[in-house]
Design an enzyme around this catalytic site. Structure first.
Site, PDB file in Angstrom:
ATOM      1  N   ASP A 252       0.867  -1.173   0.000  1.00 32.36           N
ATOM      2  CA  ASP A 252       0.000   0.000   0.000  1.00 32.36           C
ATOM      3  C   ASP A 252       0.910   1.232   0.000  1.00 32.36           C
ATOM      4  OD1 ASP A 252      -1.573   2.163   0.578  1.00 32.36           O
ATOM      5  OD2 ASP A 252      -2.629   1.251   2.257  1.00 32.36           O
ATOM      6  N   LYS A 281      -3.406   9.427  -3.595  1.00 28.67           N
ATOM      7  CA  LYS A 281      -2.887  10.660  -2.992  1.00 28.67           C
ATOM      8  C   LYS A 281      -2.047  11.484  -3.984  1.00 28.67           C
ATOM      9  CE  LYS A 281      -3.165   9.427   1.889  1.00 28.67           C
ATOM     10  NZ  LYS A 281      -4.138  10.352   2.415  1.00 28.67           N
TER      11      LYS A 281
HETATM   12  C1  LIG Z   1      -1.459   4.021   3.521  1.00 27.19           C
HETATM   13  C2  LIG Z   1      -2.837   4.491   3.195  1.00 27.19           C
HETATM   14  N1  LIG Z   1      -3.646   3.694   2.493  1.00 27.19           N
HETATM   15  C3  LIG Z   1      -4.889   4.059   2.146  1.00 27.19           C
HETATM   16  C4  LIG Z   1      -5.378   5.296   2.528  1.00 27.19           C
HETATM   17  C5  LIG Z   1      -6.778   5.700   2.133  1.00 27.19           C
HETATM   18  O1  LIG Z   1      -6.750   6.671   1.158  1.00 27.19           O
HETATM   19  P1  LIG Z   1      -8.038   7.600   0.881  1.00 27.19           P
HETATM   20  O2  LIG Z   1      -8.140   8.512   2.048  1.00 27.19           O
HETATM   21  O3  LIG Z   1      -7.713   8.299  -0.392  1.00 27.19           O
HETATM   22  O4  LIG Z   1      -9.202   6.695   0.759  1.00 27.19           O
HETATM   23  C6  LIG Z   1      -4.574   6.162   3.240  1.00 27.19           C
HETATM   24  C7  LIG Z   1      -5.068   7.489   3.658  1.00 27.19           C
HETATM   25  O5  LIG Z   1      -4.515   8.169   4.465  1.00 27.19           O
HETATM   26  C8  LIG Z   1      -3.266   5.756   3.596  1.00 27.19           C
HETATM   27  O6  LIG Z   1      -2.448   6.537   4.314  1.00 27.19           O
END
Ligand SMILES: Cc1ncc(COP(=O)(O)O)c(C=O)c1O
Length: 445
Positions: A252, A281
């Site tokens: 991730d 992001k």
């Molecule tokens: C490592 C990680 N994965 C997934 C997400 C989820 O992303 P989103 O807020 O765009 O749904 C985040 C959000 O902070 C994150 O830090």
């Protein structure tokens, strides 16, 4: 009668994320952004020390990204992505695969970080089903994990106040030790340990063997769970264990991707490639919501069949939105032409040098820096390393103190961090660190 302000109108009709609407202070009325700064309706200038939730990298309202967005809007704003394709989606996939860790060959688009993770989990589950091993449908994730707010992503995240109300909806995930060296789960010291914490992942892989579909990690920097910086050896070890046990490794990189840790992707710190990677992001430079989940050819091939039930039945209305893809391409151009990654290297140096003296303050447990992220872990008792959790009043109190000084931060409870857009200058960084130093020095020991 005076005209209602933006805050008045907001209060009358809007519901904000992660916000106790009864007690929260009024939201900041932001009307403009430029470079590393945000501007409020009443004329205040704030340094965006959190990159607008970790998404912004090239600065706000960047001329090149603005131009890419405007040009694409003249051509095609959106079209469905099943049965259709378009130039920005294809070019972005080509460009991503050219910079992603080797071995990743296919890009599946979605809308945000949570959906990028959700897609990864569903792909991994169906991958094994399609290959005739349907019993492989469990996942291993780490303590302190945060993967998003949709149901699968929440299930993979560590139990917390963010997930607890939804516990009845979540599926069980096995949880392995994270390499949180300051709070080592085994009580060891990094200087002398041999990454023994990996043993927990190995134990789970051995115990649950054929039921495991994949191991999901936030490589090198676990974000919302506490800004935990890893030794690269843990990441390399996790890859080895996934190989040894024949399970998929899912990285991730929603937070870490696109330079945030000093490398284009955090997996590069350990020179590894995952089987599946999740991106969002900073993918669009922080402009528009877009998610991407990239896989190896072997994952992709498991879905190719005359049997239509082996299709990956997942999609969203805005999958591969052309505007978002066009801005993402322009963002990659800025890595190529404008030295975005070099800026992160400079920023890392300024953060290391500037934050080091804070380590000796009574309220500071540890200072950590990786790439463009400077982290100060605050403690109540330095020797015992005790600290309150996310709901501690310290976070909002600190946020207010920084806001009064013109610095926008959003501490995670006792975890204070500075993560600005890469365009931040040396003097702006020094100024922000000075604010942090002064405020933290004023905390009771
Ligand atoms: C490592 C990680 N994965 C997934 C997400 C989820 O992303 P989103 O807020 O765009 O749904 C985040 C959000 O902070 C994150 O830090």
């Amino acid at each position: 009668m005076t005209r209602p302000t933006l805050i008045d109108r907001d209060r009358a009709c809007v519901w904000h994320p992660y916000t106790q609407m009864l007690t929260a202070p009024p939201p900041l009325p932001i009307v403009r952004g430029e470079g590393a700064y945000l501007y409020t309706e009443d004329g205040r200038r704030l340094l965006d020390g959190i990159s607008s939730w970790w998404v912004n990298i090239h600065g706000h309202s960047h001329p090149r990204l603005n131009a890419a967005l405007a040009a694409q809007a003249q051509q095609l704003e959106h079209v469905m992505f099943a049965g259709c394709t378009h130039p920005p989606a294809v070019e972005l996939a080509e460009r991503l695969l050219a910079v992603l860790p080797p071995g990743l060959t296919r890009v599946f688009y979605s809308d945000n970080g949570s959906t990028a993770v959700e897609v990864a989990l569903k792909l991994a589950c169906q991958y094994w089903g399609n290959r005739g091993e349907p019993s492989r449908r469990s996942f291993i994730a780490l303590h302190f994990a945060y993967h998003g707010d949709t149901v699968g992503a929440m299930s993979a995240s560590e139990d917390s106040i963010f997930t607890r109300p939804f516990a009845p909806m979540l599926f069980t995930v096995h949880r392995a030790h994270a390499p949180y060296c300051y709070r080592c789960p085994l009580g060891l010291e990094r200087a002398t340990c041999a990454i023994e914490c990996l043993g927990d992942l190995e134990r789970l892989l051995t115990e649950h063997g054929d039921s495991i579909a994949g191991v999901l990690v936030e490589p090198m920097l676990q974000g919302a769970g506490g800004m935990i910086v890893w030794p690269a050896e843990f990441l390399a070890g996790a890859r080895r264990l996934c190989d040894r046990h024949g399970v998929l490794m899912i990285a991730d990189e929603v937070l870490t991707g696109f330079g945030r840790t000093g490398r284009m992707f955090a997996c590069e710190h350990a020179a590894i490639s995952p089987d599946i990677i999740c991106l969002s992001k900073a993918l669009t430079g922080g402009y528009l919501p877009l998610g991407a989940t990239a896989t190896t050819e072997s994952v992709y091939e498991a879905f190719l069949s005359d049997d239509r039930t082996k299709t990956f039945f997942h999609g969203h209305s805005f999958t591969a939105n052309p505007l978002a893809c066009a801005v993402a391409i322009a963002s990659l151009d800025l890595f190529r032409d404008a030295g975005a990654l070099e800026r992160v290297h400079d920023l890392e140096g300024w953060l290391r040098q500037g934050l080091a003296p804070l380590a000796s303050l009574p309220a500071v447990g540890e200072v950590r820096v990786i790439g463009g992220v400077g982290i100060v872990e605050l403690v109540k008792d330095k020797a015992a390393r005790t600290a309150a959790g996310y709901l501690d009043h310290l976070g909002p109190q600190l946020a207010r103190a920084f806001l009064d000084r013109g610095l926008l931060l959003r501490p995670l409870g006792n975890i204070l961090y500075f993560m600005p857009p890469y365009v931040v200058t040396e003097s702006e960084t020094a100024w922000a660190i000075e604010q942090i130093h002064e405020v933290v020095a004023g905390l009771p020991a």
